[in-house]
Design an enzyme around this catalytic site. Structure first.
Site, short mmCIF file in Angstrom:
data_model
loop_
_atom_site.label_atom_id
_atom_site.label_comp_id
_atom_site.label_asym_id
_atom_site.label_seq_id
_atom_site.Cartn_x
_atom_site.Cartn_y
_atom_site.Cartn_z
N HIS A 169 0.78 -1.14 0.13
CA HIS A 169 0.06 0.01 -0.21
C HIS A 169 1.13 1.22 0.05
CE1 HIS A 169 -3.10 2.85 0.91
NE2 HIS A 169 -3.99 1.96 0.59
N ASP A 208 -7.86 -5.19 -0.10
CA ASP A 208 -8.48 -5.78 -1.45
C ASP A 208 -8.27 -7.30 -1.41
OD1 ASP A 208 -9.48 -3.45 -2.75
OD2 ASP A 208 -7.23 -3.19 -3.30
#
Ligand code: ACO
Length: 431
Positions: free
Chosen positions: A308, A366
């Site tokens: 991320h 996700d």
């Protein structure tokens, strides 16, 4: 934002320039370079905006090092376990948790707007059956400005409010219609007696031919996915919405731009890409091969659902969703599903691998949302539309904040030009 009276000094060509420093309520200090070009005649260079604050905001705070995510100051894990999506929507939009009456009023307003204009059905039918639901979503949400003319004047606070409620209310209906259209089933109208998440499941999975009961554990898990995706400060799609609407574009057009940006696999499209990767891996014994590829600098392959830009520690949303994933898989009795076995083993292997540890690459939201949605029966192509409908409230909250800000001006980045300098046009026969 407070002016700390602290300044930084920039020395350039023998001259010094004082740059004011702002102290936020949380997070690192921010250098104010707004007058830099006027005073010193230079731009700053920051591709990917890794060091640039594009606005001030009071909505969401992320401490990527600590793995902290706050909405209006409230930690995401508390909101995910003790609140629910529409209450979080209210919090994001209006700044405070609602009273019981305020929440009831808000829920009523959203529920009353869940149907879409009947003529929009024709609009859907213009798409090919095999269109990706995100393509349909971008088109239909953009087209809302052609159907709801009475809420496109952004200078009118009442119209802004109506547009906000319409978007939050209609996105699940539009996403479900995109899904139904893609599988050739009739559109299912929303049901106002169901809550937001249960209604979405109903619109996706019920058929007119038989009764459909929404399982409360599934609707709770769905609500959590919505809640955990509601906002994430100035990410790519949110910045896109802000930039698009900084020109004065109407909210439906601006949100359509946000949806288009979200679609990419480095952003919201990662949940679909992650599940497709798990399918490609196929079995637990092939995991080492894919881990090796992810570590190979010569190979562009990356482990989707890992890493991320901001979180260099656990993604707090992933922690909550991991628990939801376990609950849903147990309820559905699909713990033995080979795909989910691959997911669990991949997670375990990557978390123990020195490459992923050193680079602080953890599973992101996700990774788990894809597993839950797959278990619920959603096709992978619906993963990103579900992210889009959840994030709509975040985009709208940031849009409303921007429009109400007296400092709001059209976004217009500068560039470091490396092309040709001025040269004369030559006729085609002389080239
Ligand atoms: N697999 C393998 N290596 C990775 C991965 C990954 N998923 N992610 C990052 N790395 C490596 C990079 O190769 C780089 O290595 P280097 O320092 O040796 O060059 C290092 O880790 C840092 O990566 P960057 O690309 O510089 O990090 P950035 O912050 O720009 O990227 C991103 C973040 C885009 C999310 C990246 O981690 C990625 O591509 N992940 C996979 C896609 C994904 O899951 N996206 C969802 C994001 S969450 C969301 O949108 C809700």
């Amino acid at each position: 934002m407070t002016d700390t009276q602290k300044t930084a000094t920039l020395s350039l060509d023998g001259k010094s320039y004082e740059l004011p420093i702002f102290s936020p309520t949380a997070g690192p200090d921010v250098l104010d370079i707004r007058k830099l070009y006027a005073q010193a005649g230079v731009f700053t260079y920051d591709p990917g905006f890794t060091s640039t604050a594009s606005c001030d905001s009071t909505i969401t705070f992320i401490d990527g090092g600590k793995g902290e995510l706050l909405h209006r100051g409230y930690p995401i894990d508390q909101l995910a376990s003790q609140s629910h999506y529409l209450e979080v929507c209210y919090l994001l939009l209006y700044g405070e948790l609602p009273s019981a009456t305020q929440l009831e009023d808000f829920e009523n307003r959203v529920t009353r707007h869940t149907m879409v204009h009947e003529q929009m059905h024709n609009f859907f039918r213009g798409f090919r059956r095999d269109a990706h639901p995100m393509a349909t979503l971008v088109g239909v949400v953009g087209a809302m400005s052609a159907f709801y003319h009475d809420s496109t004047d952004i200078s009118d606070p009442w119209q802004r409010e109506v547009a906000s409620v319409r978007l939050i209310a209609k996105l699940p209906t539009i996403a479900a219609m995109a899904y139904k259209y893609s599988i050739g089933q009739p559109f299912v109208y929303p049901r106002n007696d169901l809550d937001y998440a249960a209604n979405f499941l109903h619109m996706c999975f019920s058929v007119p031919a038989e009764e459909y009961q929404v399982d409360p554990i599934l609707s709770r898990a769905m609500d959590r996915i919505f809640t955990l995706h509601a906002d994430h400060e100035q990410n790519a799609s949110t910045s896109t919405v802000r930039l698009a609407s900084s020109s004065g574009a109407n909210p439906f057009a601006a949100i359509a731009a946000g949806i288009a940006c979200l679609w990419g696999p480095a952003h919201g499209g990662a949940n679909q890409a992650c599940l497709e990767m798990l399918k490609e891996i196929g079995s637990v014994d092939r995991i080492p091969e894919f881990i090796a590829r992810a570590k190979d600098k010569e190979d562009p392959f990356r482990l989707m659902g890992f890493g991320h830009r901001v979180y260099k520690n656990t993604d707090p949303r992933a922690t909550v969703l991991k628990q939801s994933a376990d609950e849903v898989l147990e309820l559905l009795g699909v713990e033995d599903n080979p795909l989910l076995q691959v997911a669990k083993e991949l997670e375990r292997t990557a978390l123990n691998d020195p490459y992923f540890k050193e680079k602080k690459l953890f599973p992101n939201v996700d990774f788990y949302s894809g597993i839950i949605l797959e278990a619920m029966g959603f096709p992978t192509s619906m993963f990103t539309p579900i992210f889009a409908l959840s994030r709509t409230v975040g985009w709208i909250s940031q849009w409303k904040e921007m429009i109400a800000d007296p400092q709001n001006k059209i976004g217009r980045p500068r560039q470091l030009y490396l092309g040709e300098t001025a040269r004369d046009y030559s006729d085609i026969e002389n080239r």
